[in-house]
Design a protein around this motif. Sequence first.
Motif, short mmCIF file in Angstrom:
data_model
loop_
_atom_site.label_atom_id
_atom_site.label_comp_id
_atom_site.label_asym_id
_atom_site.label_seq_id
_atom_site.Cartn_x
_atom_site.Cartn_y
_atom_site.Cartn_z
N GLY A 79 80.20 76.25 21.43
CA GLY A 79 81.15 77.17 20.80
C GLY A 79 82.33 76.36 20.29
N THR A 124 67.72 72.79 21.88
CA THR A 124 68.64 73.82 22.37
C THR A 124 68.07 74.53 23.60
N ASN A 147 74.01 75.64 24.48
CA ASN A 147 74.71 76.18 23.31
C ASN A 147 76.11 75.59 23.24
N THR A 198 69.03 76.31 28.92
CA THR A 198 69.32 76.69 27.54
C THR A 198 70.71 76.15 27.22
N ALA A 211 81.71 70.57 15.40
CA ALA A 211 80.45 71.18 14.93
C ALA A 211 80.23 72.51 15.63
N ASP A 212 79.65 73.47 14.89
CA ASP A 212 79.37 74.78 15.48
C ASP A 212 77.90 74.96 15.87
N GLN A 213 77.08 73.95 15.62
CA GLN A 213 75.67 73.99 16.02
C GLN A 213 75.27 72.63 16.56
N ILE A 214 74.37 72.64 17.54
CA ILE A 214 73.92 71.38 18.14
C ILE A 214 73.21 70.51 17.10
N THR A 215 72.47 71.13 16.20
CA THR A 215 71.74 70.35 15.19
C THR A 215 72.68 69.60 14.25
N ASN A 216 73.89 70.12 14.02
CA ASN A 216 74.86 69.45 13.15
C ASN A 216 75.38 68.14 13.74
N GLN A 230 80.26 65.68 19.79
CA GLN A 230 81.39 66.44 19.23
C GLN A 230 82.56 65.50 18.92
N SER A 252 80.60 73.35 25.36
CA SER A 252 79.15 73.31 25.44
C SER A 252 78.75 73.86 26.80
#
Length: 171
Positions: free
Chosen positions: A101, A91, A99, A97, A79-84, A68, A109
């Motif tokens: 935000g 994930t 995630n 799990t 970033a709003d997604q881990i893949t970004n 981040q 995270s």
Amino acid sequence: MKTEFKAKFLQHINKRRQDQGFTLIELLVVIIIIGILSAIALPSFLSQANKAKQSEAKQYVSSINKGQQAYFAENTKFADQITNLGIGLKTQTSNYTYNIGVPAGGATSAAAPAANSPLRSYAGAVGLVTAGEAKSTQSILCEGGAGAAPTALAPDGSAAPTCGSMTEVTK
């Protein structure tokens, strides 16, 4: 050799052969000692397995925090997604799990263990912190209890990230 000496020598050799082996009492004592040692060592061994699983979560959340910070340096937003983030993390693993935000002023995270798991939860936050005229990012890693919902608080730009009700692990 004298016959008397030969007889005593043969008795001594025969006595040695009869004394071989262990008695039942000696075997029971050894079994009891092994049982006590295993009763002490087993809980310690099981807790080490949980610590290894929890270190996975700490490492993933720290990697997400660092990702981040790098993402913000390149894109001036979180970033709003881990893949970004482009760090190649899953994930979901067999233990946790993950995630993220993006509230105002930072990014959070979380690593949540499976329901009814004895593993601890972890959360991280990255936020913008004003230092004079410049803004920089600062991250934090927090540890919660087993089954607790992971939360870390991203700052609004005026203060560093905090762990809320969780225990701070690293800044």
